[in-house]
Design a protein around this motif. Sequence first.
Motif, mmCIF file in Angstrom:
data_model
loop_
_atom_site.group_PDB
_atom_site.id
_atom_site.type_symbol
_atom_site.label_atom_id
_atom_site.label_comp_id
_atom_site.label_asym_id
_atom_site.label_seq_id
_atom_site.Cartn_x
_atom_site.Cartn_y
_atom_site.Cartn_z
ATOM 1 N N PHE A 1 -35.220 56.661 -38.367
ATOM 2 C CA PHE A 1 -36.652 56.838 -38.164
ATOM 3 C C PHE A 1 -36.929 57.717 -36.949
ATOM 4 O O PHE A 1 -36.199 57.698 -35.963
ATOM 5 C CB PHE A 1 -37.329 55.483 -37.932
ATOM 6 N N GLY A 2 -38.017 58.474 -37.025
ATOM 7 C CA GLY A 2 -38.532 59.161 -35.854
ATOM 8 C C GLY A 2 -39.255 58.162 -34.956
ATOM 9 O O GLY A 2 -39.434 57.004 -35.313
ATOM 10 N N GLN A 3 -39.694 58.653 -33.780
ATOM 11 C CA GLN A 3 -40.308 57.736 -32.799
ATOM 12 C C GLN A 3 -41.718 57.323 -33.190
ATOM 13 O O GLN A 3 -42.267 56.360 -32.671
ATOM 14 C CB GLN A 3 -40.362 58.382 -31.402
ATOM 15 N N GLY A 4 -42.320 58.060 -34.115
ATOM 16 C CA GLY A 4 -43.666 57.720 -34.548
ATOM 17 C C GLY A 4 -44.741 58.547 -33.875
ATOM 18 O O GLY A 4 -44.572 59.013 -32.742
ATOM 19 N N GLN B 1 -38.201 47.437 -33.624
ATOM 20 C CA GLN B 1 -39.158 48.463 -33.237
ATOM 21 C C GLN B 1 -39.537 48.273 -31.780
ATOM 22 O O GLN B 1 -40.030 47.203 -31.387
ATOM 23 C CB GLN B 1 -40.414 48.404 -34.122
ATOM 24 N N LEU C 1 -44.818 57.345 -39.326
ATOM 25 C CA LEU C 1 -43.383 57.394 -39.072
ATOM 26 C C LEU C 1 -42.692 58.236 -40.138
ATOM 27 O O LEU C 1 -42.968 58.075 -41.330
ATOM 28 C CB LEU C 1 -42.787 55.984 -39.123
ATOM 29 N N GLN D 1 -32.257 50.931 -37.026
ATOM 30 C CA GLN D 1 -31.620 50.070 -38.010
ATOM 31 C C GLN D 1 -30.533 49.233 -37.353
ATOM 32 O O GLN D 1 -29.668 49.755 -36.652
ATOM 33 C CB GLN D 1 -31.046 50.918 -39.139
ATOM 34 N N TYR E 1 -34.508 46.047 -39.010
ATOM 35 C CA TYR E 1 -34.843 47.053 -38.016
ATOM 36 C C TYR E 1 -35.468 46.360 -36.811
ATOM 37 O O TYR E 1 -36.076 45.308 -36.930
ATOM 38 C CB TYR E 1 -35.868 48.052 -38.557
ATOM 39 N N GLY F 1 -42.072 53.781 -28.267
ATOM 40 C CA GLY F 1 -41.483 55.082 -27.973
ATOM 41 C C GLY F 1 -40.154 55.353 -28.646
ATOM 42 O O GLY F 1 -39.624 56.456 -28.547
ATOM 43 N N LEU F 2 -39.600 54.352 -29.339
ATOM 44 C CA LEU F 2 -38.278 54.521 -29.964
ATOM 45 C C LEU F 2 -38.325 54.446 -31.478
ATOM 46 O O LEU F 2 -37.311 54.620 -32.150
ATOM 47 C CB LEU F 2 -37.303 53.456 -29.446
ATOM 48 N N GLY F 3 -39.477 54.175 -32.048
ATOM 49 C CA GLY F 3 -39.561 54.053 -33.497
ATOM 50 C C GLY F 3 -38.806 52.839 -33.989
ATOM 51 O O GLY F 3 -38.589 51.870 -33.252
ATOM 52 N N LEU F 4 -38.377 52.874 -35.225
ATOM 53 C CA LEU F 4 -37.586 51.781 -35.792
ATOM 54 C C LEU F 4 -36.112 52.168 -35.748
ATOM 55 O O LEU F 4 -35.748 53.286 -36.120
ATOM 56 C CB LEU F 4 -37.980 51.510 -37.247
ATOM 57 N N LEU G 1 -50.176 54.372 -37.097
ATOM 58 C CA LEU G 1 -48.899 54.918 -36.636
ATOM 59 C C LEU G 1 -48.192 55.544 -37.831
ATOM 60 O O LEU G 1 -47.997 54.885 -38.859
ATOM 61 C CB LEU G 1 -48.029 53.802 -36.035
ATOM 62 N N GLN H 1 -46.406 62.603 -30.057
ATOM 63 C CA GLN H 1 -46.299 61.146 -30.034
ATOM 64 C C GLN H 1 -47.667 60.492 -30.164
ATOM 65 O O GLN H 1 -47.784 59.412 -30.732
ATOM 66 C CB GLN H 1 -45.645 60.684 -28.733
ATOM 67 N N PHE H 2 -48.682 61.137 -29.570
ATOM 68 C CA PHE H 2 -50.040 60.608 -29.620
ATOM 69 C C PHE H 2 -50.997 61.731 -30.006
ATOM 70 O O PHE H 2 -50.814 62.881 -29.594
ATOM 71 C CB PHE H 2 -50.469 60.034 -28.259
ATOM 72 N N LEU I 1 -30.889 54.695 -42.782
ATOM 73 C CA LEU I 1 -32.172 55.375 -42.705
ATOM 74 C C LEU I 1 -32.509 55.560 -41.232
ATOM 75 O O LEU I 1 -32.505 54.589 -40.474
ATOM 76 C CB LEU I 1 -33.242 54.546 -43.406
#
Lengths: 115, 112
Positions: B102-105, A37, B88, A45, A35, A40-43, B86, B9-10, B100
Motif C-alpha cells: 500500500f501507498g501512504q494514503g 495502519q 489508498l 501487510q 494489515y 503516514g505509513l499507510g497499511l 482517505l 499526502q494531504f 499487496l
Amino acid sequence: EAQVTQNPRYLITVTGKKLTVTCSQNMNHEYMSWYRQDPGLGLRQIYYSMNVEVTDKGDVPEGYKVSRKEKRNFPLILESPSPNQTSLYFCASSFSWRGSNEKLFFGSGTQLSVL
Amino acid sequence: TQLLEQSPQFLSIQEGENLTVYCNSSSVFSSLQWYRQEPGEGPVLLVTVVTGGEVKKLKRLTFQFGDARKDSSLHITAAQPGDTGLYLCAGGVSGNTGKLIFGQGTTLQVKP
C-alpha cells in the motif's frame, strides 16, 4: 450479509500480556490477510494466507503469529505485545489471490493500545 | 522491498475543483488497486487496473495505470464533499505471491 468480522473493536492492554484478535469471514474466501495502519505509513501487510494451513509473512511479521486451521478464521496473535505494536489492525479476505487483482473485503478494524 | 510513493499526502480543496492523486514506484506491479477509506471503517475497493496504459472511469473518477505498470493516478473531476476521505493505492507484487503493497494514503477534504 457477506462480511469480515473482527473482534474486539478496541483493546487496551499492557506490555507482555498475550492477546488474540479474531477475524472471521462468511464468504468462503480462500485468501485472508492482516494489515496494520499507522499515520503516514499507510497499511502494511503482517501475514497472509492463500488457503487453509498455508500462511506466509508480509512486510512486518515480527512480533506476530497467525494460524489458519479453518477457512473462515484467521486469528492474529501477539505473544508478548510491546508499545510499538500500538496500531489500527485490519483483517481482509478475497475469493482467491490469482493474479493479485482480486477484490479485498476489509473488516472494520481493531484499535490496539499497548501500555 | 517494493515501495509505493503516494502524493500528495494531504489535499484540501473547494467543491467543484478537480484534483489528481499520484502513486509511483520504481518497481513493476502485476496490478494496481485504489481504495477509499472513511473514519472508523476499513478500506473499500474502488477499482483494479491490470494492463499497462489502462484507463478506467467510475462516474467522476478516472484511474490510469502507467504503461510500464510502475505508476498510477486517480483524477477526480468536480469534487464534491462526499468525496472526502482517505484514498489508498495498492500494488500487487508480481509472481502470485499474495503480497499487496500500500501507498501512504492521500487525505482529501472537499469543502462545500
